[in-house]
Design a protein around this motif. Structure first.
Motif, PDB file in Angstrom:
ATOM      1  N   LYS A  16       8.244  21.432   1.766  1.00 43.81           N
ATOM      2  CA  LYS A  16       8.827  20.747   2.922  1.00 43.81           C
ATOM      3  C   LYS A  16      10.122  20.015   2.540  1.00 43.81           C
ATOM      4  CE  LYS A  16       7.732  17.498   6.619  1.00 43.81           C
ATOM      5  NZ  LYS A  16       9.001  16.758   6.479  1.00 43.81           N
ATOM      6  N   THR A  17      10.141  19.415   1.381  1.00 43.48           N
ATOM      7  CA  THR A  17      11.358  18.712   0.950  1.00 43.48           C
ATOM      8  C   THR A  17      12.525  19.671   0.800  1.00 43.48           C
ATOM      9  OG1 THR A  17       9.984  17.078  -0.203  1.00 43.48           O
ATOM     10  CG2 THR A  17      12.303  17.202  -0.817  1.00 43.48           C
ATOM     11  N   GLU A  18      12.264  20.849   0.238  1.00 46.51           N
ATOM     12  CA  GLU A  18      13.321  21.840   0.093  1.00 46.51           C
ATOM     13  C   GLU A  18      13.797  22.348   1.450  1.00 46.51           C
ATOM     14  OE1 GLU A  18      16.098  24.167  -1.833  1.00 46.51           O
ATOM     15  OE2 GLU A  18      14.837  22.525  -2.584  1.00 46.51           O
ATOM     16  N   LEU A  19      12.880  22.513   2.402  1.00 50.68           N
ATOM     17  CA  LEU A  19      13.282  22.952   3.742  1.00 50.68           C
ATOM     18  C   LEU A  19      14.116  21.876   4.433  1.00 50.68           C
ATOM     19  CD1 LEU A  19      13.050  25.157   5.922  1.00 50.68           C
ATOM     20  CD2 LEU A  19      10.982  23.994   6.741  1.00 50.68           C
ATOM     21  N   ASP A  20      13.767  20.614   4.260  1.00 48.65           N
ATOM     22  CA  ASP A  20      14.569  19.544   4.846  1.00 48.65           C
ATOM     23  C   ASP A  20      15.992  19.548   4.283  1.00 48.65           C
ATOM     24  OD1 ASP A  20      12.383  18.820   6.327  1.00 48.65           O
ATOM     25  OD2 ASP A  20      11.746  17.218   4.947  1.00 48.65           O
ATOM     26  N   LYS A  21      16.142  19.835   2.996  1.00 49.30           N
ATOM     27  CA  LYS A  21      17.480  19.915   2.405  1.00 49.30           C
ATOM     28  C   LYS A  21      18.265  21.096   2.967  1.00 49.30           C
ATOM     29  CE  LYS A  21      16.121  17.729  -1.973  1.00 49.30           C
ATOM     30  NZ  LYS A  21      15.990  17.915  -3.443  1.00 49.30           N
ATOM     31  N   ILE A  22      17.569  22.202   3.236  1.00 49.84           N
ATOM     32  CA  ILE A  22      18.244  23.380   3.810  1.00 49.84           C
ATOM     33  C   ILE A  22      18.753  23.064   5.214  1.00 49.84           C
ATOM     34  CG2 ILE A  22      17.833  25.727   4.663  1.00 49.84           C
ATOM     35  CD1 ILE A  22      15.993  26.161   2.278  1.00 49.84           C
ATOM     36  N   PHE A  23      17.942  22.387   6.030  1.00 49.89           N
ATOM     37  CA  PHE A  23      18.391  22.050   7.381  1.00 49.89           C
ATOM     38  C   PHE A  23      19.494  20.993   7.349  1.00 49.89           C
ATOM     39  CE2 PHE A  23      14.182  23.739   8.884  1.00 49.89           C
ATOM     40  CZ  PHE A  23      14.723  24.715   9.704  1.00 49.89           C
ATOM     41  N   ALA A  24      19.443  20.091   6.383  1.00 45.14           N
ATOM     42  CA  ALA A  24      20.546  19.129   6.252  1.00 45.14           C
ATOM     43  C   ALA A  24      21.841  19.852   5.882  1.00 45.14           C
ATOM     44  CB  ALA A  24      20.191  18.079   5.198  1.00 45.14           C
ATOM     45  N   LEU A  25      21.753  20.848   5.019  1.00 45.25           N
ATOM     46  CA  LEU A  25      22.928  21.635   4.667  1.00 45.25           C
ATOM     47  C   LEU A  25      23.413  22.459   5.854  1.00 45.25           C
ATOM     48  CD1 LEU A  25      24.838  22.276   2.342  1.00 45.25           C
ATOM     49  CD2 LEU A  25      23.268  24.104   1.637  1.00 45.25           C
ATOM     50  N   GLN A  26      22.496  22.941   6.694  1.00 39.11           N
ATOM     51  CA  GLN A  26      22.895  23.678   7.895  1.00 39.11           C
ATOM     52  C   GLN A  26      23.663  22.776   8.862  1.00 39.11           C
ATOM     53  OE1 GLN A  26      19.676  25.672   9.845  1.00 39.11           O
ATOM     54  NE2 GLN A  26      19.327  27.151   8.193  1.00 39.11           N
ATOM     55  N   ARG A  27      23.183  21.557   9.033  1.00 41.76           N
ATOM     56  CA  ARG A  27      23.912  20.642   9.911  1.00 41.76           C
ATOM     57  C   ARG A  27      25.307  20.345   9.368  1.00 41.76           C
ATOM     58  NH1 ARG A  27      18.550  18.571  10.447  1.00 41.76           N
ATOM     59  NH2 ARG A  27      18.847  17.171   8.662  1.00 41.76           N
ATOM     60  N   GLU A  28      25.411  20.282   8.052  1.00 39.78           N
ATOM     61  CA  GLU A  28      26.730  20.072   7.457  1.00 39.78           C
ATOM     62  C   GLU A  28      27.641  21.274   7.685  1.00 39.78           C
ATOM     63  OE1 GLU A  28      28.680  18.924   3.068  1.00 39.78           O
ATOM     64  OE2 GLU A  28      26.496  19.098   3.336  1.00 39.78           O
ATOM     65  N   VAL A  29      27.097  22.465   7.565  1.00 41.07           N
ATOM     66  CA  VAL A  29      27.892  23.682   7.824  1.00 41.07           C
ATOM     67  C   VAL A  29      28.294  23.748   9.290  1.00 41.07           C
ATOM     68  CG1 VAL A  29      27.808  26.202   7.853  1.00 41.07           C
ATOM     69  CG2 VAL A  29      26.884  24.948   5.904  1.00 41.07           C
ATOM     70  N   HIS A  30      27.367  23.360  10.170  1.00 37.97           N
ATOM     71  CA  HIS A  30      27.649  23.413  11.604  1.00 37.97           C
ATOM     72  C   HIS A  30      28.748  22.426  11.992  1.00 37.97           C
ATOM     73  CE1 HIS A  30      26.893  22.523  15.922  1.00 37.97           C
ATOM     74  NE2 HIS A  30      26.635  23.830  15.977  1.00 37.97           N
ATOM     75  N   ALA A  31      28.820  21.302  11.307  1.00 40.20           N
ATOM     76  CA  ALA A  31      29.844  20.309  11.630  1.00 40.20           C
ATOM     77  C   ALA A  31      31.179  20.586  10.952  1.00 40.20           C
ATOM     78  CB  ALA A  31      29.344  18.909  11.238  1.00 40.20           C
ATOM     79  N   THR A  32      31.229  21.460   9.958  1.00 36.39           N
ATOM     80  CA  THR A  32      32.469  21.763   9.236  1.00 36.39           C
ATOM     81  C   THR A  32      33.305  22.750  10.042  1.00 36.39           C
ATOM     82  OG1 THR A  32      31.344  21.399   7.137  1.00 36.39           O
ATOM     83  CG2 THR A  32      33.422  22.607   7.087  1.00 36.39           C
ATOM     84  N   LYS A  33      34.574  22.415  10.211  1.00 37.58           N
ATOM     85  CA  LYS A  33      35.475  23.280  10.984  1.00 37.58           C
ATOM     86  C   LYS A  33      36.432  24.070  10.094  1.00 37.58           C
ATOM     87  CE  LYS A  33      33.660  21.653  14.713  1.00 37.58           C
ATOM     88  NZ  LYS A  33      32.704  22.486  15.491  1.00 37.58           N
ATOM     89  N   GLN A  34      36.693  23.637   8.854  1.00 37.28           N
ATOM     90  CA  GLN A  34      37.623  24.343   7.975  1.00 37.28           C
ATOM     91  C   GLN A  34      36.967  25.621   7.469  1.00 37.28           C
ATOM     92  OE1 GLN A  34      38.864  21.711   4.860  1.00 37.28           O
ATOM     93  NE2 GLN A  34      39.759  20.188   6.268  1.00 37.28           N
TER      94      GLN A  34
END
Length: 790
Positions: A573-591
């Motif tokens: 579960k901890t690893e999955l939470d890190k993956i979704f946190a990274l997805q949110r970061e990718v989703h917010a990145t525009k460059q």
């Protein structure tokens, strides 16, 4: 053409076996193979022959009469000679033999004796010949007499008149008349006028010789003895439906009405339609609070409950109206939904805007509790069937929903609530999702607080209870003493977090509490000590252990096992939470460059996580996926499960507050309008939505890619582009749709899917959809191409 069949028989006059000749005429059209098969079959018509032959005479030799033979023996020899000569000549030999036999039988007295039936002997089977064959026993006194009733002795005098067949008249018995029972029916209850005061006496016919009576001065107060008497406790068969669960606790009704009182103020003076009131305790309490202008009660088992409901009907100024019919038969319900019974209600037509607004002047109440459950076709119980029909009536504005959006208070078995109000992702199926889009609120007012079959993580349940407790504090709702749920008691008492974490997977907190207690006693020296082999090994001698030490050792092993299991699951579960946190970061990145670098890192970590999850066994995989999905839908805003959006914690009920002793729950269902896309072109669009849900939830644990691909060819490519929330990690979606299961779809995702489906030009038509759902809806386009033969 003739075939001669030779067999052996036993003559009635001689004990030695004699050959018999059977002649069967075979048509000339039969082939040789057919002749051989025909010869092996016995003749259908028995041939009666009285001709005894002393021995087999070879063909061609003349008959040799015995010196001591008489004229009858000579006739016999003549027949034998003619038979042998005729068989070697033309085909008319059989007719000549028959004429000769007939002429001799008419003149010879020897052949008047009893003959034997040749059909008793099967020509196809050989019979043993020789001296070993037993002789037929003689009957000196003639044939045996037939068995039967002895003749009645003759009675002198005039003959008695003949009596008609039928049951004997029963002797007259003094006392009140017995009610006449019908075969296959339950016994009826007869009420007799009281002799003195308000004493009521009920008489029941158990069987032909056993009777039972119930006498009470206040039957409304003696409802428990009355139910026990009606159920036949120790006295014979019961009266009425003994599976019905009745509410027998007045304190429970008072606590429930106290909890509902703020929301019931708007229904004061309304009309009430109630189904299965039973003994009427809940009906009377609710009636006294709301003071309705009309209170219609449907009671199918009125012969059992009418005596106890009669005081409510006879009360001064009573607005109760008893309908001795089943309210769950919609034909009976339709007759009551009229101006005769509901003069203050106005039925609305489709398209009226008032259909989409709450109608506070009407309230529906029902009791659907039965134990054991009554299954019906594809439904596990009648309660599930009725709840499904009520949800359908909300969408189609049928039954009592034709007057607007009517609130419903329904008592069901405690296990039935998971159908439309699941507390875990494992129960979120098609019926639950349809209830979420059709109802504004589904509250559990009172229920059992025992764990269900597939419980969620204990920390998650406590977080959900904490949110409900905060809402209760803001609204000023208090829980009576003894009605607190298990989670509420645990939250107030402040159980340590480590105890909950270990007890969250398949075990309860009680075993950890027991373990801590045994460890405290062991540390104090109250349990003794283990004896070790050779003083160096850490393995204790089992024979030297007491029961407390043995239990302590088992609980320690269980704690270590659950701890390893918890740590492994928490790591996933901890690893999955890190993956979704990274997805949110990718989703917010525009460059583009920075986004591409993050996507590569995300892909590498996602593949490693999938391999780690795939290494689990089947049971661990299912439990882990349920744990991950429960945590994910709880974190969405708003929560996907309506249970997590409740306004208060349910009151705790006990089994002894019902009869039979089975815990029930009270559901408060408040409808709402459907989405505009579902109201448009109704019911075609809703049929398409029902088809989508049915296909997706065939396998609730499948990911979104597989689920959408199964809808139709090309459906996944079109819908994934038209539904942005599916790939939005901030709204519960995922950039990798394989990480999201179809049971985790939110209401927003489902709404976007049906809207995109309606716009899709290559979607299956309604006839194809109804065909896949198993419906036989007529296709207007098929009549032009369907050409029958006639």
């Amino acid at each position: 053409m003739f075939r001669v069949l030779v067999a052996t028989g036993r003559s009635a006059q001689r004990r030695s076996p004699a050959p018999l000749l059977y002649i069967r005429q075979i048509p000339s059209t039969i082939t040789t193979r057919q002749q051989s098969s025909t010869a092996a079959k016995p003749a259908e018509t028995p041939i009666r022959t009285p001709i005894p032959l002393s021995s087999a005479i070879p063909a061609g030799s003349p008959p040799s009469p015995s010196p001591s033979s008489g004229p009858d023996d000579a006739a016999e020899s003549k027949i034998q000679g003619e038979t042998r000569q005729s068989l070697n000549h033309d085909d008319g030999a059989a007719e000549n033999i028959a004429r000769s036999i007939a002429s001799i039988q008419s003149t010879s007295p020897k052949f008047a004796e009893p003959s034997h039936d040749a059909s008793e002997i099967d020509p196809a089977k050989p019979v043993k010949r020789g001296r070993g064959c037993p002789a037929k026993p003689k009957e000196p006194n003639g044939p045996p007499k037939k068995r039967g009733p002895k003749p009645k002795p003759k009675i002198e005098g005039p003959p008695k008149p003949r009596q008609k067949p039928g049951p004997k008249p029963k002797p007259k018995v003094e006392g009140p008349p017995k009610p006449r029972g019908k075969p296959g029916r339950k016994p009826r209850i007869t009420e007799y006028p009281p002799a003195e005061g308000n004493v009521i006496t009920l008489f029941e016919r158990r069987n032909k010789t056993k009777h039972a009576t119930f006498t009470s001065g206040n039957i409304r107060a003696d409802y428990i003895p009355y139910l026990q008497w009606a159920r036949g406790y120790g006295q014979g068969r019961s009266i009425g439906d003994n599976r019905r669960i009745n509410i027998v606790s007045e304190s429970l009704c008072d606590d429930v009405l106290m909890r509902l009182e703020p929301s019931l103020w708007k229904h004061i003076g309304c009309d009430i339609i109630e189904v299965n009131p039973g003994i009427g305790i809940w009906s009377e309490k609710l009636h006294n609070v709301l003071k309705p202008r009309t209170h219609i009660i449907f009671e199918a088992d009125h012969r059992l409950y009418q005596p106890i409901l009669q005081p409510l009907l006879d009360a001064p100024g009573s607005t109760f109206k008893l309908i001795p019919k089943s309210g769950l038969v919609w034909g009976h319900m339709e007759k009551v939904l009229s101006n005769e019974y509901l003069p203050h209600q106005e039925p609305l037509v489709r398209g009226d805007s008032r259909l989409e607004k709450p109608n506070d002047t009407l309230l529906f109440v029902a009791n659907l509790g039965h134990y054991p459950k009554r299954s019906f076709k594809g439904f596990s119980s009648m309660a599930n069937l009725v709840l499904y029909q009520f949800m359908s009536a909300l969408r189609t504005h049928s039954l009592f929903q034709r007057y607007g959006q009517v609130r419903m208070l329904i008592w069901v078995d405690n296990d039935e609530k998971d159908t439309i109000l699941p507390q875990s992702i494992s129960f979120r199926r098609k019926a639950a999702i349809e209830a979420e889009i059709s109802c504004k609120k589904i509250q559990v007012v009172a229920a059992s607080t025992t764990r269900n079959t597939y419980p969620r993580d204990r920390d998650l349940e406590l977080q959900s209870t904490s949110l409900a407790y905060e809402k209760m504090d803001k609204m000023g709702i208090r829980t009576p003493q003894g009605r607190e749920s298990n989670c509420l008691e645990e939250l107030i008492s402040g159980v340590p977090s480590d105890l909950r974490k270990i007890g969250s997977v398949g075990t309860s907190v009680s075993f950890l509490e027991e373990l801590r207690g045994l460890e405290a006693q062991y540390a104090a020296g109250k349990l003794g000590d283990w004896e070790y082999k050779d003083g160096s090994a850490q393995r204790p001698k089992i024979r030297a252990e007491g029961p407390e030490l043995s239990r302590l050792r088992k609980l320690r092993y269980l704690e270590k096992f659950q701890q390893r299991k918890f740590e492994k699951r928490e790591g996933i579960k901890t690893e999955l939470d890190k993956i979704f946190a990274l997805q949110r970061e990718v989703h917010a990145t525009k460059q583009p460059e920075q986004r591409q670098a993050l996507e590569e890192v995300l892909k590498h970590r996602t593949d490693a996580w999938k391999r780690r999850l795939g290494d689990l066994d089947e049971d661990s995989f299912e439990n882990t996926m349920a744990y991950l999905d429960n945590g994910r839908i709880f974190e969405t805003k708003p929560q996907s499960l309506m249970w997590d959006r409740r306004d208060y914690e349910p009151l705790k009920v006990r089994a002894d507050e019902f009869l039979p002793m089975r815990e029930m729950c009270l559901l408060d269902i408040q409808p709402k309008s459907l989405w505009p896309i579902l109201q448009e072109n109704f019911p075609d669009n809703y049929d398409a939505f029902e088809y989508i849900l049915s296909q997706l939830l065939i396998i609730p644990t499948q990911n979104i890619r597989r689920g959408l691909s199964a809808l139709a060819p090309g459906a996944y490519d079109y819908l994934i582009a038209e539904c942005p929330s599916l790939t939005d990690p901030t709204k519960g979606g995922s950039l990798d749709v394989e990480l999201t299961n179809v049971r985790c779809l939110t209401d927003e995702m489902l709404k976007e899917i049906i809207e995109a489906w309606v716009r899709w030009p290559f979607k299956p038509n309604r006839f194809e959809i109804m065909g896949k759902l198993g419906s036989t809806t007529w296709d207007p386009d098929a009549s032009a191409t369907d050409q029958s033969d006639d």
